[in-house]
Design an enzyme around this catalytic site. Structure first.
Site, short mmCIF file in Angstrom:
data_model
loop_
_atom_site.label_atom_id
_atom_site.label_comp_id
_atom_site.label_asym_id
_atom_site.label_seq_id
_atom_site.Cartn_x
_atom_site.Cartn_y
_atom_site.Cartn_z
N GLY A 284 7.13 26.04 5.87
CA GLY A 284 8.30 25.78 6.85
C GLY A 284 9.06 26.48 5.93
N ASP B 287 4.83 13.19 -1.22
CA ASP B 287 5.00 11.54 -1.39
C ASP B 287 3.89 10.81 -1.07
OD1 ASP B 287 7.20 12.89 0.38
OD2 ASP B 287 6.87 10.75 1.15
N GLU C 211 4.18 14.28 8.68
CA GLU C 211 5.20 15.81 8.47
C GLU C 211 6.16 15.86 9.58
OE1 GLU C 211 3.67 19.08 9.90
OE2 GLU C 211 3.11 17.50 11.16
N MET C 212 6.38 17.15 9.62
CA MET C 212 6.68 17.36 11.38
C MET C 212 6.26 18.46 12.29
SD MET C 212 10.30 15.93 9.65
CE MET C 212 11.50 15.72 10.70
N ARG D 154 9.90 29.40 0.42
CA ARG D 154 8.59 29.62 0.08
C ARG D 154 7.97 31.17 0.95
NH1 ARG D 154 6.71 24.17 -0.11
NH2 ARG D 154 8.28 24.21 -1.54
N1 HPA Z 1 8.24 11.99 6.35
C1 HPA Z 1 8.13 12.89 7.08
N2 HPA Z 1 8.20 15.02 6.84
C2 HPA Z 1 7.48 14.59 5.55
C3 HPA Z 1 7.27 14.02 4.63
C4 HPA Z 1 7.12 11.88 5.29
O1 HPA Z 1 7.74 11.07 4.55
N3 HPA Z 1 6.74 14.27 2.99
C5 HPA Z 1 6.84 15.45 3.22
N4 HPA Z 1 7.27 15.94 4.86
#
Ligand code: HPA
Length: 238
Positions: free
Chosen positions: A21, A205, A180-181, A25
């Site tokens: 992303g 996390d 994630e997104m 990086r």
């Molecule tokens: N939510 C969405 N995307 C993420 C998260 C999350 O808690 N942690 C790392 N990418």
């Protein structure tokens, strides 16, 4: 040759690409893992490089955050630049108490809260990974003794939410392993162009460890994921 968001010349982008992303990086990967990296894009700060990994050409480019952003880049890479194998490497959150920080997750499929696919299909499309890429990456990770889980990931449109405690509970109750997104957009767009795609995420996390990752943990797990991604995409590279 150029697209609205990529200013590479024809032939400058390899058939196989890693997609973190964060554009910085991409720079880090190019400078530390590829030989002779050459910058092919910096439009909007989205850095893209092509270099050599173990004798074969591989590219790496940032995608930005979220499904609208990644789908712009993946559409242009696959429709105009002939990219055939794409591997997203990202981070994800987890509300699964068994998921440890630094674990590598492989997204077999991606659920999503995004409305993009609801607008594109008159039903619910289920974006899935390329089976062969997934199988190769899984076997290679096991061979290395890496902690790895395979399953459904949630690609969410929101990082912050008004109700943080239960925002994703339902998804995890139904077996989702990480949130994630970007994944759902990557898998959907890749299928449109008959390309192969796989997403690997390290858990950055988790409810199992609210303190989060130490800088060392972050570095090690990132390096493990990058080498796993490069070693498995390498098999398809030219
Ligand atoms: N939510 C969405 N995307 C993420 C998260 C999350 O808690 N942690 C790392 N990418």
């Amino acid at each position: 040759m150029a697209t609205p968001h990529i200013r590479a010349k024809e032939g400058e982008i390899a058939k196989c690409i890693l997609l973190p992303g964060d554009p910085r990086r991409a720079k880090f990967i190019a400078e530390n893992f590829l030989e002779n990296p050459v910058l092919f894009n910096d439009v909007r700060g989205i850095l893209g490089y092509t270099g050599i990994y173990k004798g074969r050409r591989v590219s790496v480019m940032g995608t930005g955050m979220g499904m609208p952003s990644i789908s712009i880049y993946v559409n242009e890479l696959m429709s105009q630049y002939g990219v055939k194998v794409a591997r997203r490497i990202g981070t994800c959150g987890s509300q699964n108490p068994e998921a440890k920080l630094g674990d590598v997750l492989m997204a077999q499929g991606c659920c999503t809260t995004s409305r993009i696919n609801r607008r594109m299909f008159n039903g619910v499309y289920a974006p899935v990974a390329d089976f062969e890429l997934l199988r190769t990456a899984y076997l290679k990770a096991k061979e290395r003794g890496a902690g790895v889980a395979v399953g459904n990931v949630l690609s969410s449109d929101m990082f912050y939410s008004l109700a943080p405690d239960d925002r994703f509970k339902n998804w995890f109750d139904f077996g989702v392993i990480g949130v994630e997104m970007e994944g759902a957009a990557l898998y959907t767009v890749a299928r449109k162009y008959g390309a192969r795609a796989l997403m690997l995420c390290t858990v950055s996390d988790s409810v199992s460890d609210p303190k989060g990752m130490t800088p060392e943990q972050r570095e090690t797990s990132l390096t493990n994921m990058i080498t796993l991604a490069l070693d498995t995409i390498w098999e398809y590279a030219e």
